[in-house]
Design a protein around this motif. Structure first.
Motif, short mmCIF file in Angstrom:
data_model
loop_
_atom_site.label_atom_id
_atom_site.label_comp_id
_atom_site.label_asym_id
_atom_site.label_seq_id
_atom_site.Cartn_x
_atom_site.Cartn_y
_atom_site.Cartn_z
N CYS A 119 6.07 6.15 -8.34
CA CYS A 119 4.94 6.54 -7.50
C CYS A 119 5.29 6.22 -6.05
O CYS A 119 5.66 5.09 -5.71
CB CYS A 119 3.71 5.74 -7.93
SG CYS A 119 2.30 5.98 -6.85
N CYS A 129 -2.08 -0.08 -3.35
CA CYS A 129 -1.50 0.16 -4.67
C CYS A 129 -1.79 -1.04 -5.56
O CYS A 129 -1.30 -2.14 -5.30
CB CYS A 129 0.02 0.39 -4.54
SG CYS A 129 0.85 0.40 -6.13
N ASN A 130 -2.59 -0.80 -6.60
CA ASN A 130 -2.97 -1.89 -7.50
C ASN A 130 -1.78 -2.48 -8.25
O ASN A 130 -1.81 -3.63 -8.67
CB ASN A 130 -3.97 -1.38 -8.54
CG ASN A 130 -5.33 -1.12 -7.93
OD1 ASN A 130 -5.76 -1.85 -7.04
ND2 ASN A 130 -6.00 -0.08 -8.40
N CYS A 138 -5.96 2.39 -5.67
CA CYS A 138 -4.88 3.29 -6.10
C CYS A 138 -4.88 4.50 -5.17
O CYS A 138 -5.83 5.28 -5.16
CB CYS A 138 -5.10 3.74 -7.54
SG CYS A 138 -3.96 5.05 -8.03
N SER A 139 -3.81 4.65 -4.40
CA SER A 139 -3.74 5.76 -3.45
C SER A 139 -3.47 7.09 -4.14
O SER A 139 -3.72 8.15 -3.56
CB SER A 139 -2.62 5.51 -2.44
OG SER A 139 -2.85 4.32 -1.74
N HIS A 148 2.34 12.45 -11.65
CA HIS A 148 1.70 11.31 -12.30
C HIS A 148 1.27 11.61 -13.73
O HIS A 148 1.35 12.73 -14.22
CB HIS A 148 0.54 10.83 -11.43
CG HIS A 148 1.00 10.07 -10.22
ND1 HIS A 148 1.70 10.67 -9.21
CD2 HIS A 148 0.89 8.76 -9.87
CE1 HIS A 148 2.00 9.78 -8.28
NE2 HIS A 148 1.52 8.60 -8.66
N CYS A 157 -4.73 2.86 -12.20
CA CYS A 157 -3.35 3.30 -12.02
C CYS A 157 -3.05 4.51 -12.90
O CYS A 157 -3.44 4.53 -14.08
CB CYS A 157 -2.37 2.18 -12.35
SG CYS A 157 -0.63 2.62 -12.13
N ILE A 158 -2.35 5.48 -12.33
CA ILE A 158 -1.96 6.67 -13.10
C ILE A 158 -0.45 6.93 -12.98
O ILE A 158 0.00 8.05 -13.21
CB ILE A 158 -2.76 7.92 -12.64
CG1 ILE A 158 -2.52 8.22 -11.15
CG2 ILE A 158 -4.24 7.76 -12.93
CD1 ILE A 158 -3.07 9.59 -10.71
N ALA A 159 0.31 5.88 -12.67
CA ALA A 159 1.75 6.10 -12.49
C ALA A 159 2.44 6.34 -13.83
O ALA A 159 2.12 5.70 -14.83
CB ALA A 159 2.37 4.90 -11.79
S1 SF4 Z 1 -0.69 5.24 -9.43
FE1 SF4 Z 1 -0.30 3.06 -9.81
S2 SF4 Z 1 1.59 2.72 -8.74
FE2 SF4 Z 1 0.71 4.59 -7.85
S3 SF4 Z 1 -0.64 3.97 -6.13
FE3 SF4 Z 1 -1.88 4.02 -7.96
S4 SF4 Z 1 -1.82 1.89 -8.66
FE4 SF4 Z 1 -0.08 2.15 -7.34
#
Ligand code: SF4
Ligand SMILES: Cc1cc2nc3c(=O)[nH]c(=O)nc-3n(C[C@H](O)[C@H](O)[C@H](O)COP(=O)(O)OP(=O)(O)OC[C@H]3O[C@@H](n4cnc5c(N)ncnc54)[C@H](O)[C@@H]3O)c2cc1C
Length: 333
Positions: A119, A129-130, A138-139, A148, A157-159
């Motif tokens: 990510c 970013c969590n 989460c950006s 993703h 989070c969706i990484a």
């Molecule tokens: S998807 Fe996960 S790794 Fe990406 S910005 Fe969101 S929290 Fe962070």
């Protein structure tokens, strides 16, 4: 400039003791993830314990027909091993379709399982970013999310998990062996990778200082007839948009055994158990492959940018299983 101390461990106990005694320390294997992220100011170890001299490089067969792969065996060595090629082609294909030849010579199998997400917000120290910094947000969810995950995501989070070989190992019920401050442990592969839920920064159940020593692959006769299909934006040196590790045994037109795992689609290497349950005992044909894929993907949660992955994944599953069954030479993907 941040000073970093470096030491080279010569036995596993010393390596574990050194890292577990210091919360600011990390193991260093091939360095293809660790050094990258250190340079990008994403990881901040004050101490690196080099484990490359440890005797964890072996690739051995077990009496039952399985494999024991040392954590420091290089990706290229495992891919070239004749017994792996013969008994577990999906492992070799997943390795050879990953990274570049140069990287595969450096990168270790243990490090591969612990590589970090791709990510772009995780790798940009300025973005919330969590996973990198808990509770910052989460950006990606409302941002750029084309690559993703659509399975196993959370609102935090969706990484996508980036490893290829972990997908093949997931399909094969591999186990991860470790040595930690509290002794030896073994993890079922599915338990080794945690879903993000509300703590995406915790990716594995290991404690600080726990060292992966080996990956065990049980004897799996169906794996002799297996493949790894990787769909990506370009044909080399690229992470998967969708990938499928599949093994299939068909007797008199009926599916006797099947293994399927998915990559590039989920927050962890994803065992497609619904596909397997749907297909066992069913006729091996495109209609069933397609229906099984739809069942697996029914819970997919998408963003406007990655919604295409559901259809891509369906086609990839069908194509992998058709290729193995010899049913249909046309590729729908
Ligand atoms: S998807 Fe996960 S790794 Fe990406 S910005 Fe969101 S929290 Fe962070
Ligand atoms: C440009 C690029 C493209 C890539 N493309 C792909 C791809 O297509 N598919 C794919 O699967 N991978 C890909 N990778 C990832 C690559 O495979 C991993 O970086 C590599 O496998 C990590 O292994 P390493 O030995 O270099 O680990 P390191 O970088 O040394 O370590 C990685 C992490 O694991 C920890 N660690 C390492 N070994 C152990 C151990 N035995 N026990 C406990 N902790 C340990 C380290 O402390 C560190 O946190 C790519 C990497 C790059 C840089």
């Amino acid at each position: 400039m941040r000073p970093i101390s470096y030491s080279r461990a010569t036995d596993t106990a010393t390596a574990v003791a050194a890292v577990s005694a210091d919360p600011t320390s990390d193991f260093l294997a091939g360095g293809t993830t660790e050094i990258d992220l250190l340079r990008q100011n994403i990881l901040h170890p004050r101490r690196l314990v080099d484990i490359n001299s440890l005797p964890l490089t072996g690739i051995a067969t077990t009496p039952e027909g399985g494999l024991s792969i040392g954590a420091l065996a290089r990706m290229s060595e495992v891919a070239a091993e004749p017994v792996v090629r013969e008994r577990f082609p999906m492992i070799c294909q997943a390795l050879e379709l990953g990274a570049s030849a140069q990287l595969r010579h450096m990168a270790s199998m243990g490090g591969n399982l612990l590589q970090r997400v791709r990510c772009s917000y995780y790798r940009d120290a300025e973005s919330p970013c969590n996973k990198r910094e808990p509770d910052t947000g989460c950006s990606a969810i409302d941002g750029f999310s084309r690559g993703h995950a659509v399975l196993g995501t959370s609102e935090h989070c969706i990484a996508t998990h980036p490893s290829d070989v972990a997908v093949a190992l997931m399909a094969l019920d591999a186990r991860v062996h470790t040595l930690g401050p509290r002794g030896e442990r073994a993890y079922a592969f599915d338990d080794f990778f945690l879903l993000p839920r509300d703590s995406p920064h915790r990716e594995h159940p290991m404690e600080h200082g726990e060292l992966i020593t080996a990956i065990e692959v049980p004897a799996t006769p169906v794996a002799r007839h297996s493949l790894y299909l990787k769909v990506r934006d370009r044909e080399s040196y690229e992470f998967a948009l969708a990938s499928v590790a599949a093994a299939l045994s068909v007797v008199d037109g009926t599916i006797a055994d099947v293994r399927v795992a998915l990559g590039g689609l989920a927050t962890k290497p994803w065992r497609a158990r619904r596909v397997e349950d749907f297909l066992i005992g069913a006729p091996a044909n495109r209609v069933n492959f397609d229906q099984a894929a739809r069942v697996e993907l029914a819970d997919a949660r998408t963003t406007p940018m990655n919604a295409f992955k559901v259809e891509l994944a369906r086609r990839a599953v069908v194509r992998a299983l058709e290729t193995l069954s010899g049913d249909g030479s046309e590729s729908p993907a």
